[in-house]
Design a protein around this motif. Structure first.
Motif, PDB file in Angstrom:
ATOM      1  N   ALA A   1       0.838  -1.205   0.000  1.00  0.00           N
ATOM      2  CA  ALA A   1       0.000   0.000   0.000  1.00  0.00           C
ATOM      3  C   ALA A   1       0.874   1.257   0.000  1.00  0.00           C
ATOM      4  CB  ALA A   1      -0.928  -0.007   1.204  1.00  0.00           C
ATOM      5  N   LEU A   2       1.959   1.238   0.773  1.00  0.00           N
ATOM      6  CA  LEU A   2       2.886   2.370   0.778  1.00  0.00           C
ATOM      7  C   LEU A   2       3.521   2.559  -0.598  1.00  0.00           C
ATOM      8  CD1 LEU A   2       4.743   1.850   4.178  1.00  0.00           C
ATOM      9  CD2 LEU A   2       3.155   3.682   3.625  1.00  0.00           C
ATOM     10  N   GLU A   3       3.935   1.455  -1.217  1.00  0.00           N
ATOM     11  CA  GLU A   3       4.555   1.540  -2.539  1.00  0.00           C
ATOM     12  C   GLU A   3       3.574   2.073  -3.575  1.00  0.00           C
ATOM     13  OE1 GLU A   3       6.054  -2.429  -3.116  1.00  0.00           O
ATOM     14  OE2 GLU A   3       8.055  -1.827  -2.469  1.00  0.00           O
ATOM     15  N   ARG A   4       2.323   1.646  -3.494  1.00  0.00           N
ATOM     16  CA  ARG A   4       1.303   2.155  -4.413  1.00  0.00           C
ATOM     17  C   ARG A   4       1.134   3.669  -4.272  1.00  0.00           C
ATOM     18  NH1 ARG A   4      -2.931  -1.051  -2.591  1.00  0.00           N
ATOM     19  NH2 ARG A   4      -1.897  -3.019  -2.838  1.00  0.00           N
TER      20      ARG A   4
ATOM     21  N   LYS B   1      -7.241  10.716  -1.862  1.00  0.00           N
ATOM     22  CA  LYS B   1      -7.909   9.463  -2.202  1.00  0.00           C
ATOM     23  C   LYS B   1      -7.002   8.271  -1.908  1.00  0.00           C
ATOM     24  CE  LYS B   1      -9.795   6.891  -6.050  1.00  0.00           C
ATOM     25  NZ  LYS B   1      -9.830   6.783  -7.499  1.00  0.00           N
ATOM     26  N   ASN B   2      -5.725   8.376  -2.280  1.00  0.00           N
ATOM     27  CA  ASN B   2      -4.781   7.297  -2.013  1.00  0.00           C
ATOM     28  C   ASN B   2      -4.570   7.100  -0.515  1.00  0.00           C
ATOM     29  OD1 ASN B   2      -4.426   6.808  -4.720  1.00  0.00           O
ATOM     30  ND2 ASN B   2      -2.541   7.983  -4.867  1.00  0.00           N
ATOM     31  N   TYR B   3      -4.642   8.191   0.241  1.00  0.00           N
ATOM     32  CA  TYR B   3      -4.477   8.051   1.684  1.00  0.00           C
ATOM     33  C   TYR B   3      -5.659   7.326   2.317  1.00  0.00           C
ATOM     34  CZ  TYR B   3      -3.778   8.963   6.567  1.00  0.00           C
ATOM     35  OH  TYR B   3      -3.632   8.795   7.912  1.00  0.00           O
ATOM     36  N   THR B   4      -6.860   7.530   1.783  1.00  0.00           N
ATOM     37  CA  THR B   4      -8.001   6.802   2.328  1.00  0.00           C
ATOM     38  C   THR B   4      -7.840   5.299   2.110  1.00  0.00           C
ATOM     39  OG1 THR B   4      -9.259   7.105   0.287  1.00  0.00           O
ATOM     40  CG2 THR B   4      -9.615   8.718   2.052  1.00  0.00           C
ATOM     41  N   VAL B   5      -7.287   4.925   0.963  1.00  0.00           N
ATOM     42  CA  VAL B   5      -7.020   3.504   0.695  1.00  0.00           C
ATOM     43  C   VAL B   5      -5.922   3.001   1.624  1.00  0.00           C
ATOM     44  CG1 VAL B   5      -6.165   1.871  -1.039  1.00  0.00           C
ATOM     45  CG2 VAL B   5      -7.777   3.658  -1.698  1.00  0.00           C
TER      46      VAL B   5
ATOM     47  N   VAL C   1      -5.526  -0.080   5.564  1.00  0.00           N
ATOM     48  CA  VAL C   1      -4.564  -1.128   5.893  1.00  0.00           C
ATOM     49  C   VAL C   1      -3.945  -0.790   7.242  1.00  0.00           C
ATOM     50  CG1 VAL C   1      -2.453  -2.294   5.162  1.00  0.00           C
ATOM     51  CG2 VAL C   1      -4.077  -1.481   3.461  1.00  0.00           C
ATOM     52  N   PRO C   2      -3.959  -1.729   8.192  1.00  0.00           N
ATOM     53  CA  PRO C   2      -3.380  -1.425   9.511  1.00  0.00           C
ATOM     54  C   PRO C   2      -1.871  -1.223   9.419  1.00  0.00           C
ATOM     55  CG  PRO C   2      -4.042  -3.728   9.394  1.00  0.00           C
ATOM     56  CD  PRO C   2      -4.530  -3.072   8.143  1.00  0.00           C
TER      57      PRO C   2
ATOM     58  N   PHE D   1       5.405  12.934   4.662  1.00  0.00           N
ATOM     59  CA  PHE D   1       5.862  14.199   4.105  1.00  0.00           C
ATOM     60  C   PHE D   1       4.865  14.738   3.075  1.00  0.00           C
ATOM     61  CE2 PHE D   1       8.678  16.516   1.072  1.00  0.00           C
ATOM     62  CZ  PHE D   1       8.973  17.582   1.906  1.00  0.00           C
ATOM     63  N   VAL D   2       4.354  13.853   2.226  1.00  0.00           N
ATOM     64  CA  VAL D   2       3.359  14.267   1.219  1.00  0.00           C
ATOM     65  C   VAL D   2       2.095  14.771   1.908  1.00  0.00           C
ATOM     66  CG1 VAL D   2       1.817  13.417  -0.589  1.00  0.00           C
ATOM     67  CG2 VAL D   2       4.215  12.805  -0.638  1.00  0.00           C
ATOM     68  N   LEU D   3       1.665  14.072   2.943  1.00  0.00           N
ATOM     69  CA  LEU D   3       0.449  14.484   3.647  1.00  0.00           C
ATOM     70  C   LEU D   3       0.634  15.844   4.330  1.00  0.00           C
ATOM     71  CD1 LEU D   3      -0.640  11.054   5.107  1.00  0.00           C
ATOM     72  CD2 LEU D   3      -1.599  12.257   3.142  1.00  0.00           C
ATOM     73  N   GLU D   4       1.808  16.086   4.905  1.00  0.00           N
ATOM     74  CA  GLU D   4       2.083  17.384   5.508  1.00  0.00           C
ATOM     75  C   GLU D   4       2.122  18.485   4.447  1.00  0.00           C
ATOM     76  OE1 GLU D   4       2.319  18.437   8.687  1.00  0.00           O
ATOM     77  OE2 GLU D   4       1.633  16.421   9.191  1.00  0.00           O
ATOM     78  N   THR D   5       2.684  18.174   3.285  1.00  0.00           N
ATOM     79  CA  THR D   5       2.757  19.144   2.195  1.00  0.00           C
ATOM     80  C   THR D   5       1.369  19.478   1.668  1.00  0.00           C
ATOM     81  OG1 THR D   5       4.904  18.226   1.602  1.00  0.00           O
ATOM     82  CG2 THR D   5       3.854  19.635  -0.018  1.00  0.00           C
ATOM     83  N   ILE D   6       0.505  18.486   1.628  1.00  0.00           N
ATOM     84  CA  ILE D   6      -0.868  18.712   1.161  1.00  0.00           C
ATOM     85  C   ILE D   6      -1.628  19.611   2.128  1.00  0.00           C
ATOM     86  CG2 ILE D   6      -3.096  17.558   0.869  1.00  0.00           C
ATOM     87  CD1 ILE D   6      -1.584  15.242  -0.389  1.00  0.00           C
ATOM     88  N   LYS D   7      -1.399  19.418   3.418  1.00  0.00           N
ATOM     89  CA  LYS D   7      -2.108  20.237   4.408  1.00  0.00           C
ATOM     90  C   LYS D   7      -1.694  21.703   4.329  1.00  0.00           C
ATOM     91  CE  LYS D   7      -2.793  16.562   7.747  1.00  0.00           C
ATOM     92  NZ  LYS D   7      -2.394  16.014   9.044  1.00  0.00           N
ATOM     93  N   ASN D   8      -0.422  21.944   4.017  1.00  0.00           N
ATOM     94  CA  ASN D   8       0.101  23.308   3.922  1.00  0.00           C
ATOM     95  C   ASN D   8       0.664  23.550   2.526  1.00  0.00           C
ATOM     96  OD1 ASN D   8      -0.381  23.525   6.726  1.00  0.00           O
ATOM     97  ND2 ASN D   8       1.584  22.565   7.138  1.00  0.00           N
ATOM     98  N   PRO D   9      -0.201  23.704   1.516  1.00  0.00           N
ATOM     99  CA  PRO D   9       0.318  23.874   0.156  1.00  0.00           C
ATOM    100  C   PRO D   9       1.082  25.183   0.004  1.00  0.00           C
ATOM    101  CG  PRO D   9      -2.064  24.113   0.195  1.00  0.00           C
ATOM    102  CD  PRO D   9      -1.641  23.741   1.576  1.00  0.00           C
TER     103      PRO D   9
END
Length: 116
Positions: free
Chosen positions: A13-16, A41-45, A49-50, A68-76
């Protein structure tokens, strides 16, 4: 066996997630809004996964990149800055993966040539 299956599912899932992010970042018509929507959307998938504790440097780098991507998305920020930083990190992860693969020593016989 249950633990191993969970680890494999989590790593895949991380690799995807990382491959999807890298593919979007490498496009010539990069769109920041589309990138943000796809990563959410990819983060919801991924969140289905635990999470499992990871030991190898490659898998830890995958997990760090997702965070890092999730933090960047929160603060574009600016589009170009986001593109350069995220693409650099994605390439570093790919390099980390390929360095761990087997490489044949081409001229092995010359190393051990003792004159016979």
């Amino acid at each position: 066996m249950q633990e191993k299956e969970q680890r494999v599912k989590y790593v895949r899932a991380l690799e995807r997630f990382v491959k999807s992010a890298a593919a979007l970042l490498k496009r010539e018509d990069f769109n920041l809004e589309l990138f943000i929507l796809r990563m959410q959307k990819n983060y919801t998938v991924l969140s289905k996964v635990p999470a499992v504790s990871l030991d190898s440097p490659y898998t830890r780098a995958l997990e760090d990149y997702v965070n890092f991507v999730l933090e960047t998305i929160k603060n574009p920020q600016e589009k170009e800055v986001v593109l350069q930083v995220l693409l650099k990190e994605a390439n570093a992860i790919q390099k980390l993966k390929t360095t761990s693969s087997y490489k044949k020593n081409k001229h092995r016989s010359k190393i051990y040539d003792d004159g016979y």
